[in-house]
Structures are given as structure tokens and as C-alpha cells.
Motif scaffolding. Structure first.
Motif, PDB file in Angstrom:
ATOM      1  N   LYS A  37      23.337  90.262  56.698  1.00 43.24           N
ATOM      2  CA  LYS A  37      22.360  91.071  55.975  1.00 43.24           C
ATOM      3  C   LYS A  37      21.603  90.218  54.958  1.00 43.24           C
ATOM      4  O   LYS A  37      22.212  89.471  54.190  1.00 43.24           O
ATOM      5  CB  LYS A  37      23.067  92.220  55.240  1.00 43.24           C
ATOM      6  N   GLU A  82      11.630  98.108  54.374  1.00 48.12           N
ATOM      7  CA  GLU A  82      12.953  98.241  54.998  1.00 48.12           C
ATOM      8  C   GLU A  82      12.911  99.379  56.005  1.00 48.12           C
ATOM      9  O   GLU A  82      12.492 100.499  55.669  1.00 48.12           O
ATOM     10  CB  GLU A  82      14.010  98.570  53.942  1.00 48.12           C
ATOM     11  N   GLN A  84      14.989 101.070  59.767  1.00 49.73           N
ATOM     12  CA  GLN A  84      16.221 101.101  60.554  1.00 49.73           C
ATOM     13  C   GLN A  84      15.908 100.886  62.033  1.00 49.73           C
ATOM     14  O   GLN A  84      14.930 101.428  62.547  1.00 49.73           O
ATOM     15  CB  GLN A  84      16.928 102.454  60.391  1.00 49.73           C
ATOM     16  N   SER A  85      16.759 100.131  62.713  1.00 54.04           N
ATOM     17  CA  SER A  85      16.634  99.992  64.161  1.00 54.04           C
ATOM     18  C   SER A  85      16.776 101.388  64.777  1.00 54.04           C
ATOM     19  O   SER A  85      17.559 102.188  64.278  1.00 54.04           O
ATOM     20  CB  SER A  85      17.736  99.069  64.674  1.00 54.04           C
ATOM     21  N   HIS A 108      17.050  96.914  59.825  1.00 53.48           N
ATOM     22  CA  HIS A 108      18.505  96.931  59.646  1.00 53.48           C
ATOM     23  C   HIS A 108      19.212  97.362  60.935  1.00 53.48           C
ATOM     24  O   HIS A 108      18.916  98.422  61.498  1.00 53.48           O
ATOM     25  CB  HIS A 108      18.897  97.901  58.527  1.00 53.48           C
ATOM     26  N   HIS A 109      20.144  96.538  61.390  1.00 51.99           N
ATOM     27  CA  HIS A 109      21.079  96.898  62.457  1.00 51.99           C
ATOM     28  C   HIS A 109      22.452  97.089  61.805  1.00 51.99           C
ATOM     29  O   HIS A 109      22.610  96.860  60.604  1.00 51.99           O
ATOM     30  CB  HIS A 109      21.115  95.799  63.524  1.00 51.99           C
ATOM     31  N   ASP A 110      23.449  97.473  62.568  1.00 48.66           N
ATOM     32  CA  ASP A 110      24.767  97.770  61.975  1.00 48.66           C
ATOM     33  C   ASP A 110      25.355  96.578  61.224  1.00 48.66           C
ATOM     34  O   ASP A 110      25.776  96.699  60.076  1.00 48.66           O
ATOM     35  CB  ASP A 110      25.751  98.229  63.059  1.00 48.66           C
ATOM     36  N   ASP A 113      20.612  91.843  60.178  1.00 47.76           N
ATOM     37  CA  ASP A 113      19.207  92.213  59.970  1.00 47.76           C
ATOM     38  C   ASP A 113      18.297  91.354  60.840  1.00 47.76           C
ATOM     39  O   ASP A 113      18.622  90.200  61.158  1.00 47.76           O
ATOM     40  CB  ASP A 113      18.799  92.015  58.508  1.00 47.76           C
TER      41      ASP A 113
END
Length: 424
Positions: A37, A82, A84-85, A108-110, A113
């Protein structure tokens, strides 16, 4: 405070990029996959630090005056976003006339990034985009940038060019067969496509290029021309080849050149369907050498530079459009991405790929970039699903031709090891 506006005069090649992009935002794209991240606040601080050196990133572009307009109250959230995927930043409506010339999306992925960056071609070229990335990395790492400066002026480079080429000759009228790709109906969407040459495959390509004394870009352009010939049946194809003028100017310590300092020469390639691919690569190499020696690009550049200082932009636009047509098929080379200069504090860069402008099909731009020995060929387009499939077919044809050339032109080393010479 508030209310203060600063104006930064554009250079002639900024104007040219604006002139040649009627509908599409003239953007370049970068995608970095990190191992973990990224620190968002640190990234925002890095952008603000870089803006001390390249303030134009916060500016809108006024085409009628060829200048960037920067207000003193540009919030960082207009550049750093920012999301989210699976959000797709490429479908954003970019307004370069009023908004910033840079957009950063942290997807952002789990567990990790992805940073997608979009930079305006009005502000810089492919090499300049790469230089900005290195500058941003330094700022993210808290390096001291206070003595850095950005040199955007074309004139110092022109001076060096004019010393090297004392009498550039005008280019004869370019008479070419217009190669047009088919355009298929359907819902128009933005697409990105790519193919990769693994480090082992690309090492073979580099080895055969070195043995035949040709450049990688020349081989890619030859494969591009051959793919178009196979697809369209045309045996005469004109493709632009970028010339980076930075190499004619001396490097200055702590000076970046985040600017438009690349122009095109046009290569009219004649394709004999029965000739070996190495013959076609040699032809592209020889054509490029001839164009460099004739320095016709300098003749055009000198005239543009004179016009830029003596004519209103509206008149310059009208005159330039008569003798500088936009080419539907283009190529750009981002070159090798320096891994040593791409170290974000506490993060590993897993992959990094640059790609070129979004072009509305049937126009197309192919881009090449190399990271960790792997070469990626890519395109960004606006068109239907069938248009996208056609563009992918062209990329796959280019990839196949390069691989066959690399396999058949040189015997493999006796040991089977892929070893490059120390100076390769």
C-alpha cells in the motif's frame, strides 16, 4: 491569500500537440503495480513538492494564447484520487483546458495498490513523462529538490541542432498512400491493450538487433508496417518515427526537461511480401538515417519557432494545419524505465508500463516501454469491441514477427544460456 494567477508561456511543440488533437485528450498513461500500500499523504506531499519545479501540472491550458494558467489555490485533491478496484480511471473525462495537466489515481486492491497516472501531451512528451515520474519518486523519498529546475525552452536545443545541421533542407511534399484501418460499428468505449516480450524473448530480440546493427524501434516499426501490409494489402506505408531532441543538448545537473522536445520524421516504407523481415528492418534503418542527415525536421521546427514569436496563435494554427497533417497511425517509444530511479520508500515496484494517447479508431498509436527487461507493446483506444480486437491483432502480429526474427536470424548460444555482452 487567493486570487493570484500565474501564466507560463507554452513552447511551439506544446502548441503543435494541441493542434493535432481535435477530439481526444492528448494524454499519456502510466500504470505501476506496487507490492503493498502506498502512503497517500506522502504521495500528495510529493506532488506538491514536484509542483515547485513543474508548476504547470496544476494549470489549465489556454490554446488561443499557448500558455498554462495556474491559480494559487489549486487543491491537491484535484490531482490525487483514491478509488477502489475495479474502478477504471481511463473512462474519466479529462478537461485539460481548465483542469490540471496531471491526474493520479491510486486504485486500492485488497493487499496492494496500483497507481495510474495520466499526463498531458500539451505539457510534455514520452521522455518528459518518464522524467516527471523520477522527480515524483525523489519527492516521495524526501530527497532535497530545492536546487532543481525544469527547462522547458526549445531554443537552447534548437541552438545545438543548428550547430550540428548547418543547412537543413525542406522536406519534399509527402505523397503517400493513405493507409486506413477498417472501423466497425458498436458501442464506443475506451480500451487498453498490450502484449509482452518476456525478458528472455526481448534479450533475443536485442541480440539480433545488435548483430544486424539496427535499433529496437526500427525493428518495431518494420513489424508494424508489415502487420499493416498483411491486414490492408497496402505495400507502401508511411509511419512517423519520433526523434528526441534532448540527445542533442548537454545534460545539466539538477535540471529536468519535462517538456515537449520530440518531433517526428516520416518514413515511407515499401514492403516486398516475399523479402525476409531483416531486409525490411534494414530499409527502415536506412530511411531513418537519411531523414536524420537531411534534418528536414529542423527546417520545419525553425519555421514554427519563427511563427511562434511573430504570429497570433489563431493565424499560426490556420497556416500550420495546411502543411502538417495529422497521421492516423503513430508510434511512440518510452524506452527503458530505470529501476534504480523507481524506488518508492518501503515499496517494491512489481510492474511499470507506459502507454500512449487514447486515439479514436481507426486511428491508432502503438507505444513501447521496457521494465525489468520485459518489453510491453501497448495501445489505448476509443472504439467498438471489434475495433479493439483488430488493434490487438496488429499488436500480436508485431510480437510474432519480432519473435520469429529473433529465433531465425541468430543461432542460440551453444550453452543455451541467454547472456548479453557486458556492453549490451
Amino acid at each position: 491569500m487567493g486570487g493570484l494567477t500565474l501564466y507560463y508561456r507554452g513552447e511551439v511543440l506544446d502548441f503543435l500537440n494541441q493542434l493535432l488533437t481535435d477530439d481526444d485528450a492528448p494524454l499519456m498513461r502510466l500504470r505501476i503495480v506496487f507490492s503493498g500500500k502506498i502512503d497517500i499523504e506522502r504521495l500528495k506531499a510529493a506532488v506538491l513538492a514536484s509542483a515547485q519545479i513543474v508548476p504547470e501540472i496544476f494549470g489549465g491550458y489556454q490554446a488561443d494564447h499557448n500558455r498554462f494558467v495556474v491559480a494559487d489555490d489549486q487543491p491537491i485533491n484535484e490531482i490525487v484520487h483514491e478509488v477502489q478496484s475495479p474502478y477504471s480511471p481511463e473512462n474519466t473525462a479529462f478537461d485539460l483546458n481548465h483542469g490540471p495537466q496531471l491526474q493520479l489515481f491510486v486504485v486500492h486492491h485488497d493487499q496492494y495498490d496500483v497507481l495510474q497516472a495520466f499526463m498531458s501531451h500539451l505539457l510534455t512528451d514520452s521522455t518528459g513523462f518518464k522524467e516527471y515520474l523520477y522527480l515524483l519518486t525523489q519527492a516521495y523519498n524526501y530527497d532535497d529538490l530545492k536546487d532543481y529546475q525544469n527547462e522547458r525552452r526549445l531554443q537552447p536545443v534548437m541552438t545545438q541542432l543548428q550547430r550540428k545541421f548547418s543547412r537543413p533542407r525542406p522536406h519534399p511534399n509527402l505523397v503517400t498512400t493513405a493507409v486506413k484501418l477498417p472501423h466497425y460499428p458498436g458501442i464506443t468505449l475506451r480500451h487498453g491493450g498490450h502484449v509482452m516480450l518476456s525478458s528472455k524473448q526481448f534479450m533475443r530480440v536485442r541480440r539480433v538487433a545488435k548483430a544486424q546493427d539496427v535499433g529496437i524501434s526500427e525493428a518495431i516499426l518494420a513489424a508494424y508496417a508489415k502487420a499493416l501490409q498483411v491486414l490492408t494489402g497496402h505495400t507502401t506505408i508511411t509511419l512517423p518515427c519520433p526523434i528526441n531532441f534532448r540527445r542533442f543538448a548537454p545534460e545539466v545537473e539538477k535540471t529536468t526537461r519535462i517538456a515537449n522536445l520530440t518531433s517526428n520524421v516520416f518514413l515511407t516504407i515499401k514492403i516486398d511480401a516475399d523479402a525476409p523481415f531483416s531486409t525490411l528492418v534494414k530499409q527502415v534503418h536506412d530511411l531513418l538515417e537519411t531523414e536524420r542527415e537531411r534534418a528536414a525536421f529542423l527546417y520545419r521546427l525553425t519555421n514554427l519557432q519563427k511563427m511562434n514569436h511573430t504570429m497570433p496563435v489563431s493565424l499560426m494554427r490556420k497556416m500550420t494545419k495546411h502543411w502538417l497533417a495529422q497521421r492516423p497511425l503513430t508510434y511512440t517509444n518510452f524506452g527503458v524505465i530505470d529501476q534504480q530511479r523507481l524506488k518508492f520508500h518501503g515499496l517494491t515496484v512489481v510492474n511499470c508500463v507506459f502507454s500512449g494517447a487514447f486515439r479514436t479508431t481507426p486511428a491508432m498509436e502503438i507505444a513501447a516501454s521496457t521494465f525489468a527487461g520485459t518489453c510491453t507493446l501497448s495501445f489505448n483506444s476509443s472504439g467498438s469491441e471489434r475495433d479493439y480486437q483488430l488493434s490487438m491483432k496488429i499488436l500480436e502480429n508485431i510480437q510474432a514477427q519480432l519473435l520469429v526474427w529473433a529465433q531465425t536470424s541468430l543461432p542460440s548460444p551453444a550453452t543455451g544460456d541467454e547472456v548479453m555482452p557486458a556492453n549490451g
